[in-house]
Design an enzyme around this catalytic site. Structure first.
Site, PDB file in Angstrom:
ATOM      1  N   THR A 169       0.808  -1.227   0.000  1.00  0.00           N
ATOM      2  CA  THR A 169       0.000   0.000   0.000  1.00  0.00           C
ATOM      3  C   THR A 169       0.848   1.289   0.000  1.00  0.00           C
ATOM      4  OG1 THR A 169      -1.708  -1.197   1.210  1.00  0.00           O
ATOM      5  CG2 THR A 169      -1.923   1.149   1.219  1.00  0.00           C
TER       6      THR A 169
ATOM      7  N   SER B  18      -8.269  -1.322   6.363  1.00  0.00           N
ATOM      8  CA  SER B  18      -7.705  -0.560   7.486  1.00  0.00           C
ATOM      9  C   SER B  18      -7.211   0.803   7.028  1.00  0.00           C
ATOM     10  CB  SER B  18      -6.502  -1.301   8.076  1.00  0.00           C
ATOM     11  OG  SER B  18      -6.871  -2.567   8.513  1.00  0.00           O
TER      12      SER B  18
HETATM   13  N1  GLU Z   1      -5.434  -4.139   1.975  1.00  0.00           N
HETATM   14  C1  GLU Z   1      -5.178  -3.472   3.202  1.00  0.00           C
HETATM   15  C2  GLU Z   1      -6.355  -2.639   3.591  1.00  0.00           C
HETATM   16  O1  GLU Z   1      -7.068  -2.179   2.783  1.00  0.00           O
HETATM   17  C3  GLU Z   1      -3.990  -2.602   3.166  1.00  0.00           C
HETATM   18  C4  GLU Z   1      -2.752  -3.399   3.013  1.00  0.00           C
HETATM   19  C5  GLU Z   1      -1.541  -2.721   3.478  1.00  0.00           C
HETATM   20  O2  GLU Z   1      -1.493  -1.579   3.864  1.00  0.00           O
HETATM   21  O3  GLU Z   1      -0.540  -3.384   3.455  1.00  0.00           O
HETATM   22  O4  GLU Z   1      -6.554  -2.422   4.720  1.00  0.00           O
END
Ligand code: GLU
Length: 564
Positions: A384, A449
């Protein structure tokens, strides 16, 4: 107990990775990648605004930070429109295809699949991407420059290549399955003289002709190309080549819509803190924490003291217990947002905190309006990217975007990575006969998150923050808000603070920081402690002296550029 207050001397307040100048009177850019920050600056210099620059940033990040984010993934954007004094929160989160069932991640014996590589790698984890629709719709509404112009920087970089960064190289080194999956294997690995596949080395000039072709189509035909045209065909082809039973259809792509949601805002002291509501758990969990912290004199507590780590850990455990039971996609389940944030409920929850020792067990509460669900176990491998942009007019973007884990599903189409966002759902649909709020359902968005945040003082822009980091994101961002509001720190100081948290099972202290010295003392208070690497990527902007200061997390490769 006597708290030992550790002095600020423990903090290593060096400046952010790369900072061009310290602050400016007009605006600021902070992203996780120098090329992306420069693309944003280029757009602003051509008369573009924060929305135009965000398009350019995301298109470049897709190329240069493919391990973290890309147009094959999803995002949440908070956008402050200065002229109308209005805040928007836009949900470009991926959706599950319409043909999935709640057993998506169960094997033929009904057991949950191994997370990595079984559940993550391959077509079953790919959600319908949302980023291109999000960029197009926000640009149509607020953009200044023509759409095509926003693509030039990324097209040029994809055609002429960019030097592979240490982060990109190092992550390729430990993703074994990626080496075997085409086209990623041939693109990101080079055979050495003995025929062994080695990650593209640092400094190698990496071109991406497939991606430049995709960018040219998108610049010409807009999101139509991605959701109904040639790019849509390439996506479906890549999914079907991996598994003929892939659940995503052309209809799923065509039907994808972003959602303009109400931003989730609450007062924290004299500030208004705004973030993304469900399907992200980020804003809601952060605001629950802040509402509890509001009853403590955080200002007088050293950010790196045992006292702060203990308090943060207790509060963290309380809210994460609730997060696991009650949060998910509010278009499918009833998320008790008001109940979880109600003063009466939170003051009851606060009573659990024991300032002198680690509370033995902390379980979920019973917020008003909650449905009876079982506990969600979420696993997320940090990737991310988060960026912040304030333009010359005072418009501001705080955006977190992702392909979920490093290199998403490991599949590629049109030169970009396809996400594995569906593994953000619970692997199992129910437990002990009770449903899990974040279970897989057709057309549902997995709980996130991601916590892009904008803070206001007296309805004026005060600060922007956000971070990658899987389920730790909420804690990185919440502590950055304490840094901005209570500890009166600059972004460059906040991004250098060592991390600590407790998401339920143990207290985490960031490896190779001064916090390691506090392990024994925390254990004496009853904390089960683990010393771990923490992969945040905070990018922060703060209004100061009528201008802006920015911070780029030294754990990533970011660049802050002031706008003059
Ligand atoms: N897919 C995760 C989310 O949307 C984020 C992944 C990450 O920050 O590594 O919470």
């Amino acid at each position: 107990m006597k708290f030992i207050v550790y002095s600020f001397l423990f903090l290593t307040f060096f400046t952010s990775n790369y900072v061009e100048g310290s602050y400016s009177s007009k605006g600021i850019i902070a992203t996780a990648n120098p090329h992306a920050s420069k693309a944003a600056k280029d757009i602003i210099d051509r008369g573009g605004n924060a929305i135009d620059a965000s398009v350019a940033v995301q298109l470049v990040l897709t190329l240069t930070e493919p391990q973290a984010t890309g147009i094959g993934g999803g995002a949440f954007m908070l956008y402050w429109d200065e002229r109308t004094s209005k805040l928007y929160s836009i949900d470009g989160r991926e959706k599950a295809p319409s043909k999935v069932t709640e057993n998506l991640f169960l094997d033929s014996d009904g057991n949950k699949k191994k997370f990595y590589p079984d559940a993550v790698v391959g077509s079953q984890s790919v959600g319908v991407p949302g980023i291109i629709k999000l960029l197009e719709e926000t640009h149509k509404k607020f953009g200044n420059l023509p759409w095509e112009e926003l693509f030039k920087y990324a097209i040029n970089l994809a055609e002429n290549g960019f030097p592979v960064s240490p982060a990109l190289n190092s992550i390729l080194g430990y993703l074994k399955p990626l080496k075997e999956i085409e086209p990623a294997a041939s693109y990101y690995f080079i055979e050495d003289s003995e025929g062994l596949k080695k990650p593209v080395p640092v400094g190698h000039i990496l071109k991406n002709i497939e991606y430049s072709k995709t960018l040219k189509r998108l610049s010409k035909y807009g999101s139509y190309d991605f959701y109904e045209g040639e790019t849509a065909e390439l996506i479906i082809e890549a999914l079907n080549n991996d598994n003929k039973d892939s659940k995503m259809s052309f209809e799923d792509l065509k039907n994808y819509q972003i959602v303009w949601r109400e931003p989730l805002c609450r007062k924290y002291r004299s500030y208004n803190v705004c973030a993304m509501g469900p399907p992200s758990s980020g804003g809601l969990t952060m605001l629950m924490m802040l509402k509890i912290f509001e009853n403590f004199d955080i200002k007088s507590i050293d950010p790196n003291s045992i006292e702060m780590i203990h308090l943060f850990s207790e509060v963290n455990r309380i809210v994460y217990a609730d997060r696991a039971y009650y949060m998910g996609d509010s278009d499918f389940i009833n998320v008790p947002v008001e109940g979880l944030l109600s003063e009466t409920y939170l003051s009851e929850r606060e009573k659990i905190i024991n300032l002198n020792y680690y509370s033995k067990t902390i379980t979920h509460g019973n917020p008003p309006g909650a449905e009876d669900f079982e506990k969600n176990i979420d696993i997320s491998k940090p990737s991310t990217s988060h960026f912040v942009i304030v333009d010359k007019e005072g418009n501001a973007v705080s955006m977190t975007s992702t392909v979920e884990g490093p290199f998403g599903s490991h599949l590629m189409a049109g030169g970009f990575i396809l996400n594995n966002e569906l593994t953000d759902f619970s692997m199992i649909p129910e437990l002990n006969g009770k449903k899990i709020a974040n279970r897989v359902e057709p057309n549902k968005r997995p709980m996130s998150s991601m916590t892009p945040t904008i803070i206001f003082k007296d309805n004026n822009l005060f600060a922007l923050t956000g971070s990658p980091g899987g389920t730790s994101i909420i804690n990185y961002v919440t502590k950055s808000v304490l840094g901005l509001i209570d500890w009166n720190l600059d972004p460059s100081q906040i991004v250098n603070l060592p991390h600590y948290m407790n998401k339920g099972d143990y207290t985490e202290l960031e490896k190779n920081t001064s916090l390691e010295n506090l392990k024994t003392e925390l254990e004496l208070l009853g904390h089960p402690v683990k010393v771990l690497n923490k992969r945040s990527g905070l990018h922060i902007a703060l209004k100061k002296y009528d201008g802006y200061v920015g911070g780029a997390d030294p754990r990533k490769e970011g660049l802050v550029i002031p706008i003059n």
